[in-house]
Design a protein around this motif. Structure first.
Motif, PDB file in Angstrom:
ATOM      1  N   VAL A 194       9.835  40.159 -68.223  1.00 34.28           N
ATOM      2  CA  VAL A 194       8.786  39.344 -68.570  1.00 34.28           C
ATOM      3  C   VAL A 194       8.974  38.452 -69.873  1.00 34.28           C
ATOM      4  O   VAL A 194       8.909  37.367 -69.926  1.00 34.28           O
ATOM      5  N   GLN A 195       9.159  39.226 -71.065  1.00 34.02           N
ATOM      6  CA  GLN A 195       9.764  38.647 -72.170  1.00 34.02           C
ATOM      7  C   GLN A 195      10.791  37.823 -72.350  1.00 34.02           C
ATOM      8  O   GLN A 195      10.815  36.937 -73.298  1.00 34.02           O
ATOM      9  N   SER A 196      11.744  38.035 -71.503  1.00 32.82           N
ATOM     10  CA  SER A 196      13.077  37.119 -71.589  1.00 32.82           C
ATOM     11  C   SER A 196      13.082  36.070 -70.403  1.00 32.82           C
ATOM     12  O   SER A 196      14.011  35.272 -70.383  1.00 32.82           O
ATOM     13  N   LEU A 197      12.177  36.038 -69.576  1.00 33.24           N
ATOM     14  CA  LEU A 197      11.954  34.852 -68.703  1.00 33.24           C
ATOM     15  C   LEU A 197      12.555  33.721 -69.204  1.00 33.24           C
ATOM     16  O   LEU A 197      13.273  32.861 -68.488  1.00 33.24           O
ATOM     17  N   ALA A 198      12.018  33.164 -70.019  1.00 39.87           N
ATOM     18  CA  ALA A 198      12.246  31.986 -70.657  1.00 39.87           C
ATOM     19  C   ALA A 198      13.640  31.421 -71.054  1.00 39.87           C
ATOM     20  O   ALA A 198      13.968  30.530 -71.229  1.00 39.87           O
ATOM     21  N   ASP A 199      14.297  32.752 -71.355  1.00 43.50           N
ATOM     22  CA  ASP A 199      15.605  32.676 -72.012  1.00 43.50           C
ATOM     23  C   ASP A 199      16.589  32.707 -70.733  1.00 43.50           C
ATOM     24  O   ASP A 199      18.150  32.470 -71.155  1.00 43.50           O
ATOM     25  N   HIS A 200      16.214  32.669 -69.440  1.00 40.63           N
ATOM     26  CA  HIS A 200      17.225  32.697 -68.316  1.00 40.63           C
ATOM     27  C   HIS A 200      16.982  31.741 -67.215  1.00 40.63           C
ATOM     28  O   HIS A 200      15.696  31.259 -67.179  1.00 40.63           O
ATOM     29  N   PRO A 201      17.996  31.037 -66.632  1.00 44.22           N
ATOM     30  CA  PRO A 201      17.836  29.872 -65.824  1.00 44.22           C
ATOM     31  C   PRO A 201      16.851  30.222 -64.644  1.00 44.22           C
ATOM     32  O   PRO A 201      16.274  29.515 -63.874  1.00 44.22           O
ATOM     33  N   ASP A 202      16.869  31.625 -64.014  1.00 43.77           N
ATOM     34  CA  ASP A 202      16.207  32.044 -63.146  1.00 43.77           C
ATOM     35  C   ASP A 202      15.720  33.646 -63.205  1.00 43.77           C
ATOM     36  O   ASP A 202      16.106  34.374 -64.109  1.00 43.77           O
ATOM     37  N   VAL A 203      14.916  34.020 -62.347  1.00 40.81           N
ATOM     38  CA  VAL A 203      14.104  35.110 -62.444  1.00 40.81           C
ATOM     39  C   VAL A 203      15.355  36.339 -62.291  1.00 40.81           C
ATOM     40  O   VAL A 203      15.346  37.338 -62.901  1.00 40.81           O
ATOM     41  N   ARG A 204      16.258  36.281 -61.417  1.00 38.84           N
ATOM     42  CA  ARG A 204      17.254  37.243 -60.897  1.00 38.84           C
ATOM     43  C   ARG A 204      18.188  37.532 -62.118  1.00 38.84           C
ATOM     44  O   ARG A 204      18.338  38.597 -62.319  1.00 38.84           O
ATOM     45  N   SER A 205      18.463  36.371 -62.855  1.00 42.33           N
ATOM     46  CA  SER A 205      19.073  36.439 -64.073  1.00 42.33           C
ATOM     47  C   SER A 205      18.691  37.280 -65.223  1.00 42.33           C
ATOM     48  O   SER A 205      19.362  38.269 -65.785  1.00 42.33           O
ATOM     49  N   ALA A 206      17.174  37.044 -65.393  1.00 44.78           N
ATOM     50  CA  ALA A 206      16.427  37.963 -66.165  1.00 44.78           C
ATOM     51  C   ALA A 206      16.341  39.245 -65.968  1.00 44.78           C
ATOM     52  O   ALA A 206      16.793  40.139 -66.672  1.00 44.78           O
ATOM     53  N   CYS A 207      16.610  39.458 -64.761  1.00 43.90           N
ATOM     54  CA  CYS A 207      16.157  41.107 -64.114  1.00 43.90           C
ATOM     55  C   CYS A 207      17.756  41.756 -64.530  1.00 43.90           C
ATOM     56  O   CYS A 207      17.820  42.839 -64.947  1.00 43.90           O
ATOM     57  N   CYS A 208      18.571  41.102 -64.192  1.00 44.12           N
ATOM     58  CA  CYS A 208      20.273  41.276 -64.376  1.00 44.12           C
ATOM     59  C   CYS A 208      20.395  41.674 -65.865  1.00 44.12           C
ATOM     60  O   CYS A 208      20.887  42.926 -66.163  1.00 44.12           O
ATOM     61  N   ALA A 209      19.955  40.928 -66.751  1.00 44.22           N
ATOM     62  CA  ALA A 209      20.068  40.924 -68.075  1.00 44.22           C
ATOM     63  C   ALA A 209      19.204  42.296 -68.593  1.00 44.22           C
ATOM     64  O   ALA A 209      19.614  42.863 -69.767  1.00 44.22           O
ATOM     65  N   ALA A 210      18.339  42.470 -67.766  1.00 46.12           N
ATOM     66  CA  ALA A 210      17.509  43.721 -68.246  1.00 46.12           C
ATOM     67  C   ALA A 210      17.931  45.019 -67.738  1.00 46.12           C
ATOM     68  O   ALA A 210      17.437  46.149 -67.867  1.00 46.12           O
ATOM     69  N   GLY A 211      18.969  44.788 -66.928  1.00 46.48           N
ATOM     70  CA  GLY A 211      19.741  46.149 -66.301  1.00 46.48           C
ATOM     71  C   GLY A 211      19.175  46.427 -65.087  1.00 46.48           C
ATOM     72  O   GLY A 211      19.542  47.747 -64.605  1.00 46.48           O
ATOM     73  N   VAL A 212      18.635  45.670 -64.437  1.00 42.31           N
ATOM     74  CA  VAL A 212      18.423  46.040 -63.078  1.00 42.31           C
ATOM     75  C   VAL A 212      18.785  45.311 -61.899  1.00 42.31           C
ATOM     76  O   VAL A 212      19.362  44.136 -61.946  1.00 42.31           O
ATOM     77  N   ASP A 213      19.886  46.070 -61.287  1.00 39.12           N
ATOM     78  CA  ASP A 213      20.681  45.517 -60.129  1.00 39.12           C
ATOM     79  C   ASP A 213      20.180  44.828 -59.326  1.00 39.12           C
ATOM     80  O   ASP A 213      19.154  45.185 -58.985  1.00 39.12           O
ATOM     81  N   ASN A 214      21.177  43.868 -58.538  1.00 35.93           N
ATOM     82  CA  ASN A 214      20.525  43.183 -57.466  1.00 35.93           C
ATOM     83  C   ASN A 214      19.844  43.811 -56.387  1.00 35.93           C
ATOM     84  O   ASN A 214      18.770  43.630 -55.867  1.00 35.93           O
ATOM     85  N   CYS A 215      20.478  45.077 -56.089  1.00 39.03           N
ATOM     86  CA  CYS A 215      19.682  45.871 -55.102  1.00 39.03           C
ATOM     87  C   CYS A 215      18.509  46.503 -55.371  1.00 39.03           C
ATOM     88  O   CYS A 215      17.727  46.980 -54.378  1.00 39.03           O
ATOM     89  N   ASP A 216      18.058  46.621 -56.738  1.00 39.14           N
ATOM     90  CA  ASP A 216      16.967  47.313 -57.028  1.00 39.14           C
ATOM     91  C   ASP A 216      15.826  46.336 -57.599  1.00 39.14           C
ATOM     92  O   ASP A 216      14.810  46.745 -58.248  1.00 39.14           O
ATOM     93  N   GLN A 217      16.014  44.780 -57.358  1.00 41.27           N
ATOM     94  CA  GLN A 217      15.291  44.108 -57.922  1.00 41.27           C
ATOM     95  C   GLN A 217      13.958  43.723 -57.160  1.00 41.27           C
ATOM     96  O   GLN A 217      12.855  43.357 -57.586  1.00 41.27           O
ATOM     97  N   ASP A 218      13.877  44.245 -55.786  1.00 40.35           N
ATOM     98  CA  ASP A 218      12.626  44.173 -54.901  1.00 40.35           C
ATOM     99  C   ASP A 218      11.246  44.173 -55.532  1.00 40.35           C
ATOM    100  O   ASP A 218      10.443  43.485 -55.491  1.00 40.35           O
ATOM    101  N   PRO A 219      11.213  45.602 -56.150  1.00 39.65           N
ATOM    102  CA  PRO A 219       9.821  45.790 -56.677  1.00 39.65           C
ATOM    103  C   PRO A 219       9.409  44.945 -57.912  1.00 39.65           C
ATOM    104  O   PRO A 219       8.457  44.788 -58.115  1.00 39.65           O
TER     105      PRO A 219
END
Length: 97
Positions: free
Chosen positions: A52-77
């Motif tokens: 949430v705190q890094s969303l504005a630093d990324h072009p999309d939500v998926r990129s923000a999740c990846c940068a926070a250490g959340v793998d693509n397969c674990d992003q659904d929650p």
């Protein structure tokens, strides 16, 4: 603000915290308070807080999740939680550039 107008949270676009939302980190995650709507939301862990705190630093939500250490397969929650926050106006789409 087309994401809010259609009621659809699109994780492939940029989002950010609403300017009237304050974030208070807590050991369990965080509290979000919207000064406009007076709504309170809870973030249940520190990872979602980082996203949430890094969303504005990324072009999309998926990129923000990846940068926070959340793998693509674990992003659904996380995407679900962010969609709920967008639905309650805690998150708003980034301005189109």
């Amino acid at each position: 603000m087309r994401g809010l107008l259609t009621g659809v949270f699109d994780p492939d676009r940029g989002w950010r915290l609403h300017p009237k939302v304050a974030v208070r980190p807590e050991p369990f995650g965080a509290l979000l308070y919207h000064f406009g709507t007076r709504k309170l939301s809870f973030l249940k862990n520190r990872t979602i807080l980082t996203v949430v705190q890094s969303l504005a630093d990324h072009p999309d939500v998926r990129s923000a999740c990846c940068a926070a250490g959340v793998d693509n397969c674990d992003q659904d929650p996380y995407l679900h939680a962010l969609g709920v926050l967008a639905g309650s106006n805690m998150l708003v789409p980034q301005e189109d550039k």
